[in-house]
Design a protein around this motif. Sequence first.
Motif, short mmCIF file in Angstrom:
data_model
loop_
_atom_site.label_atom_id
_atom_site.label_comp_id
_atom_site.label_asym_id
_atom_site.label_seq_id
_atom_site.Cartn_x
_atom_site.Cartn_y
_atom_site.Cartn_z
N TRP A 93 0.84 -1.21 0.00
CA TRP A 93 0.00 0.00 0.00
C TRP A 93 0.87 1.25 0.00
N TYR A 94 1.92 1.20 0.80
CA TYR A 94 2.85 2.33 0.89
C TYR A 94 3.53 2.57 -0.45
N LEU A 95 4.00 1.50 -1.07
CA LEU A 95 4.71 1.65 -2.34
C LEU A 95 3.76 2.06 -3.45
N SER A 96 2.53 1.56 -3.39
CA SER A 96 1.58 1.87 -4.46
C SER A 96 1.13 3.31 -4.42
N HIS A 97 1.25 3.94 -3.27
CA HIS A 97 0.78 5.32 -3.15
C HIS A 97 1.97 6.28 -3.06
N ASP A 98 2.97 6.05 -3.88
CA ASP A 98 4.12 6.96 -3.96
C ASP A 98 4.72 7.25 -2.59
N PRO A 117 3.50 8.44 3.62
CA PRO A 117 3.81 7.89 4.95
C PRO A 117 2.58 7.37 5.71
N GLU A 142 8.37 9.17 6.29
CA GLU A 142 7.70 8.04 6.92
C GLU A 142 8.12 7.90 8.38
N GLU A 181 -6.05 0.46 -6.70
CA GLU A 181 -5.06 1.52 -6.57
C GLU A 181 -3.95 1.10 -5.61
N GLY A 182 -4.35 0.36 -4.59
CA GLY A 182 -3.35 -0.10 -3.62
C GLY A 182 -2.48 -1.21 -4.16
N ARG A 224 -0.85 -1.16 -7.08
CA ARG A 224 -0.08 -0.68 -8.22
C ARG A 224 1.27 -1.39 -8.34
N VAL A 225 1.90 -1.66 -7.18
CA VAL A 225 3.17 -2.39 -7.25
C VAL A 225 3.00 -3.73 -7.91
#
Lengths: 285, 224, 161
Positions: free
Chosen positions: A76-81, A84, B142, C100-101, C103-104
């Motif tokens: 989720w973190y990586l997918s949303h640029d 944080p 982060e 959307e989550g 994407r990776v």
Amino acid sequence: MAEVSVKEGVETRDWIELKRKPVADIGFDETVKNLTTEKIEKVVNAVLNIGKNAARFMAPLETCIHCALCSTACHWYLSHDKDPTYAPVAKVKMTLWELIKRKGKVSPEFMKQVARIVFCECNLCRRCSMYCPFGLDIAYQLGMVRRICFILGLVPQNILDQTHSLSATLNQLWLTQGDWIDTMQWQEEEVRAEIKNVRIPIDKEGADVMWCPLGTEPKVATYHIARTAKIMNVAGIDWTVSAQDGWDSANMGMFIRDMETMQRVVRGIYDNAMRLKIKRVVLTE
Amino acid sequence: MYDFIKDPSIYNFVRGPLVWIAFLVFIGGSIYKIREMVLLAKKEKVVYPYMDLKLSLRSLLHWLIPFNSRNWRLRPVVTTVTFLFHIGLVILPVFLLAHNVLIYESWGISWWTLSEGLSDIMAMIVIGCCIFFALRRIFAPEVRFVTFADDYLILAIAFLPFITGFLAYHQWLLPHKIMVILHMIFGSLMLITIPFTRLGHMLYFFLTRAYMGSDQGYRHSKDW
Amino acid sequence: MGWKDSPIETLHPIEFYYELVSTGRIKIDKNKKIKGPITIQDPCNLVRLRGAGEKVRYLVNATCEGPIIEMQPNREHNFCCNGGGGGNAIGPPWKRNRCEGARVKAEQIIATGCHNICAPCHNCYTSINDVLKFYNLEGHAMFMDEILAETMEVPEEFKVG
């Protein structure tokens, strides 16, 4: 509801409100109207008190050094640029730590956001635990928050419905026993067009293998049943499926931490296996 | 204030009883905390049955060796700094010449020590690492998002004994004796706070790592 | 799954199929093997919580012709498909949010350049297909029973007619 919160001295907007695209879900939007700070406080403290006796719950709380090394583990973190607010530790911060800090005195709107974070922005995939230098079980902690949300009723409608179905019928999609047996016989007939004398033995005692499909298979994805029947027959396996409830290996209770339903589903499968004197169980999920 | 610190009774106090208290609290507190956690774990049905010495050691070993787990490899800078910092943090106080001299004066025992030059470099490294961690807390989004005031506090607790010790060695900034007193106070403070703050990750590291290692290992998986 | 002291042995279908293929109870027809390069989506429950990554690879190797092009990272380190842990079950309103989550995941798939994706888990299967559709990617997820049922050798005595 806002009046109650103000009277209690609870600031309704002193927490970080996330900027997310709004998603309408009856499970959140309607149940949140019935919540009050007192109700939330009661549930949170009840669950956290159980947590205080659990090492798996306490150790991470006292160990986490807030290094955020888990963040890049999260899809989720990586997918949303690299936003944080999607990092695993941030999810714990915005839910569990906040609830502990306020001793459960939070507004219903806050709880709604918590529910969205734990249900809709985390898959409890445990990848973050693999990337945490301490090996902290973040999934377990967020699972505890899911449990709080479940007891409050703040659960996405679809999954809650499936859990209700499981608790009533031990399968995910409100299938009756008749539907289930019917589907099996229908599939047996279908596959016979391709493979000679295919059998889907129902309730065969003493079989080697009991196959437990997912509730969706007899309902919408019967081709899975057909394929399994082909494989089992060609391989010459002594197999069976259970005629009685407890054939569904889906366990939505586990996802929303409805432990009671979860146990009953698992027990249903084992009961059936014991009843039919099965040697091994093959679970689709 | 200045006269107060210069009073020899203060020096005698921090050199004697305070250090004793600090060590007693550190050792006693650590044993207490670990015992509490182990007993708590015993109450849970799912922790003990999974525990396995071999799997735990396997996981611990993979994470204690630099760049031996995937996350260490993914973040070379943080990994290097983390390892240098923690090695300095543990090795330096134990093998410092000055500490050994003090112990020798008191009890008549001593052990191998680091050379003064190396100690100096290590102290500088630890101080540098602390500054890196602080900057990381401020500038990495982060990390900043999950940083609380007590994160800076525990960083400061780890930082102060080293900076005061370093300054005392070089006799900079403040008179030597006052700096040494401050150094001893901060050192004791660090020892006392280890079991009772999140500095306790030093103790719990081995427990949580062992649990995750055993759990993953039991599932024929790995966690590095 | 994955408990100590479970009263009856429980298996994931992959482990069961692995047993069938490796012991020769199911034979693979060489002419029916799946063509073209294939990539594997490692499901969390199978790989991280069950350690069966190599079994999936054995099965794919046995049933598919094309080379396996691994997603990066793979095996225990693979990303979740975003459908697990109730991700799919929370329902249609969240589908966009979910894609959307993931994407990776789409980026991983693009990097492999494969059109065949073996997704041996119901959640992964559904989720990967959604992701492919959402990001307008060519290709499709394949379930292990689908691959096996298509490629296995059906002996004469089972043939109709």
